[in-house]
Design a protein around this motif. Sequence first.
Motif, short mmCIF file in Angstrom:
data_model
loop_
_atom_site.label_atom_id
_atom_site.label_comp_id
_atom_site.label_asym_id
_atom_site.label_seq_id
_atom_site.Cartn_x
_atom_site.Cartn_y
_atom_site.Cartn_z
N GLY A 1 -4.92 2.43 0.94
CA GLY A 1 -5.03 0.82 0.87
C GLY A 1 -4.68 0.46 2.47
N ALA A 2 -4.90 -1.32 2.49
CA ALA A 2 -4.65 -1.51 4.19
C ALA A 2 -2.90 -2.36 4.24
N ILE A 3 -2.54 -2.85 5.59
CA ILE A 3 -1.57 -3.71 5.38
C ILE A 3 -2.45 -4.47 6.80
N GLY A 4 -2.71 -5.86 6.71
CA GLY A 4 -2.29 -6.56 8.42
C GLY A 4 -1.41 -7.88 8.87
N ILE A 5 -1.16 -7.52 9.64
CA ILE A 5 -0.16 -8.72 10.76
C ILE A 5 -0.67 -9.63 11.74
N ARG A 6 -0.90 -10.56 11.80
CA ARG A 6 -1.40 -11.53 12.20
C ARG A 6 -0.11 -12.12 12.83
N ARG B 1 -9.83 -4.63 -1.23
CA ARG B 1 -9.85 -6.07 -1.74
C ARG B 1 -8.30 -6.45 -1.50
N TYR B 2 -8.11 -7.74 -1.41
CA TYR B 2 -6.69 -8.06 -1.77
C TYR B 2 -6.38 -8.47 -2.72
N VAL B 3 -5.19 -7.74 -2.28
CA VAL B 3 -4.06 -7.86 -3.89
C VAL B 3 -2.61 -8.74 -3.75
N LEU B 4 -2.20 -8.57 -2.28
CA LEU B 4 -1.31 -9.47 -2.04
C LEU B 4 -1.72 -10.68 -0.62
N TRP B 5 -0.94 -11.64 0.02
CA TRP B 5 -1.00 -12.21 1.40
C TRP B 5 0.28 -13.32 0.45
N ASN B 6 0.77 -13.65 2.21
CA ASN B 6 1.87 -14.73 2.21
C ASN B 6 1.34 -15.93 2.52
N THR B 7 1.59 -17.33 2.87
CA THR B 7 1.91 -18.30 3.27
C THR B 7 1.03 -18.59 4.18
N ALA B 8 2.22 -18.20 4.80
CA ALA B 8 1.70 -17.94 6.69
C ALA B 8 0.17 -17.11 7.20
N TYR B 9 -0.20 -16.63 5.93
CA TYR B 9 -1.81 -16.17 6.33
C TYR B 9 -2.33 -16.97 5.69
N LEU C 1 -4.03 -14.39 18.99
CA LEU C 1 -3.24 -13.54 17.91
C LEU C 1 -3.27 -12.20 18.43
N ARG C 2 -2.22 -11.34 17.46
CA ARG C 2 -2.35 -10.29 17.68
C ARG C 2 -2.97 -9.55 16.66
N TYR C 3 -3.77 -8.66 16.73
CA TYR C 3 -4.17 -8.35 15.08
C TYR C 3 -3.36 -7.09 14.91
N ASP C 4 -2.56 -6.21 14.18
CA ASP C 4 -1.84 -5.09 13.82
C ASP C 4 -2.68 -4.58 11.94
N ASP C 5 -4.07 -4.20 11.73
CA ASP C 5 -4.50 -3.41 10.65
C ASP C 5 -4.28 -2.01 10.74
N ARG C 6 -3.19 -1.69 10.06
CA ARG C 6 -2.91 -0.04 9.63
C ARG C 6 -3.44 -0.01 8.44
N ARG C 7 -3.80 1.41 8.14
CA ARG C 7 -3.53 2.52 6.64
C ARG C 7 -2.58 2.80 6.30
N VAL D 1 8.87 -10.23 -0.35
CA VAL D 1 9.46 -9.71 1.18
C VAL D 1 8.61 -9.03 2.27
N ILE D 2 7.09 -9.92 1.74
CA ILE D 2 6.07 -10.47 3.10
C ILE D 2 5.88 -11.75 3.29
N GLU D 3 6.39 -12.56 1.98
CA GLU D 3 6.83 -14.58 1.74
C GLU D 3 8.00 -14.35 3.13
N MET D 4 8.88 -13.67 3.12
CA MET D 4 10.15 -13.85 3.97
C MET D 4 9.27 -13.54 5.72
N LEU D 5 8.28 -12.78 5.99
CA LEU D 5 8.29 -12.39 7.40
C LEU D 5 7.57 -13.66 7.80
N PRO D 6 8.01 -13.77 8.92
CA PRO D 6 7.26 -15.21 9.79
C PRO D 6 5.74 -14.60 10.35
N GLN D 7 5.62 -13.58 9.88
CA GLN D 7 4.20 -13.40 10.83
C GLN D 7 3.01 -13.59 9.59
#
Length: 285
Positions: A217-222, A133-141, A206-212, A117-123
């Motif tokens: 845990g947390a999800i960060g979107i750039r 601690r890091y769990v997942l991240w996509n190629t865009a990151y 860049l707009r940083y959007d971090d949410r618990r 799912v996150i790999e499909m996102l452009p962000q």
Amino acid sequence: MLGADATMLLNDCPLITLVLDTAGSIVFANAQASDFFSQEGSIEGRAIVDILPDWPINPTGKFVLRSRSENTRQLKVTTSFSRVDNYPTRTVWIQPVDNELLFSTAAREAKIRLRHVIEMLPQAVCVFDSHDRYVLWNTAYEELYSDIAQYLKPGIPFEEILKNSLASGGIQEVVPDHEQWLTERMAKFRAPVSQEEHQLLDGRWLRYDDRRTPDGGAIGIRIDITELKQREEWLRQLFEANPMPMLLCDGNSLSILEANHAAADFYGYDREAFLSRKAYEGVVT
């Protein structure tokens, strides 16, 4: 030590997997291992006997794991030997002999779906556990933060990645004081919701959007908002240079938010005086 292909293959393996060097130190732990031994903290670089005190395994391959809290788990352990870049290594495969395997398999399948799912996102997206601690991240990151891509691995703390970025000098923001910046960045990251905008050294915004998340845990979107900022600047210049008097007002209170040069000349107010008035207070007639 492990290449990218081997790392991806072992991270997708449903079994808890550790890779040891000849001294018995853990040089790699896949995502399942990081989850399983989460109470032990980061395990890469530690000796296998630190997390499996009864190592080496007995000939039957059955193992009893005693945690720091004195809880026990039945494990089935097998090993294999191989060479990585001409260095001998030992791979340890661990399978819980209880219902925990079912839960870990379900969790792994959910993680794989989330990864797709996150790999499909452009962000640029990153996911953290309750210990930051890091769990997942996509190629865009990875592409956005190429300076820290080599350090990214499941289980590495977010703060450690920030320190690596600061130490390497590859951080893309202006950072006058490293310690103050790190403290403020972590405080914002640990807040329930954190949203802010930053301009990078190359001019991008860049707009940083971090949410618990509910589990801590947390999800960060750039999000790259460079084009939005460019349009805002274009509109601002158009507003300022317009020969017609123009006021920008709040839609509810009619408080004046901005006034262009033509308005200041026409009404005889400077900008500060405009911002203290409302549109109906003898300004517009």
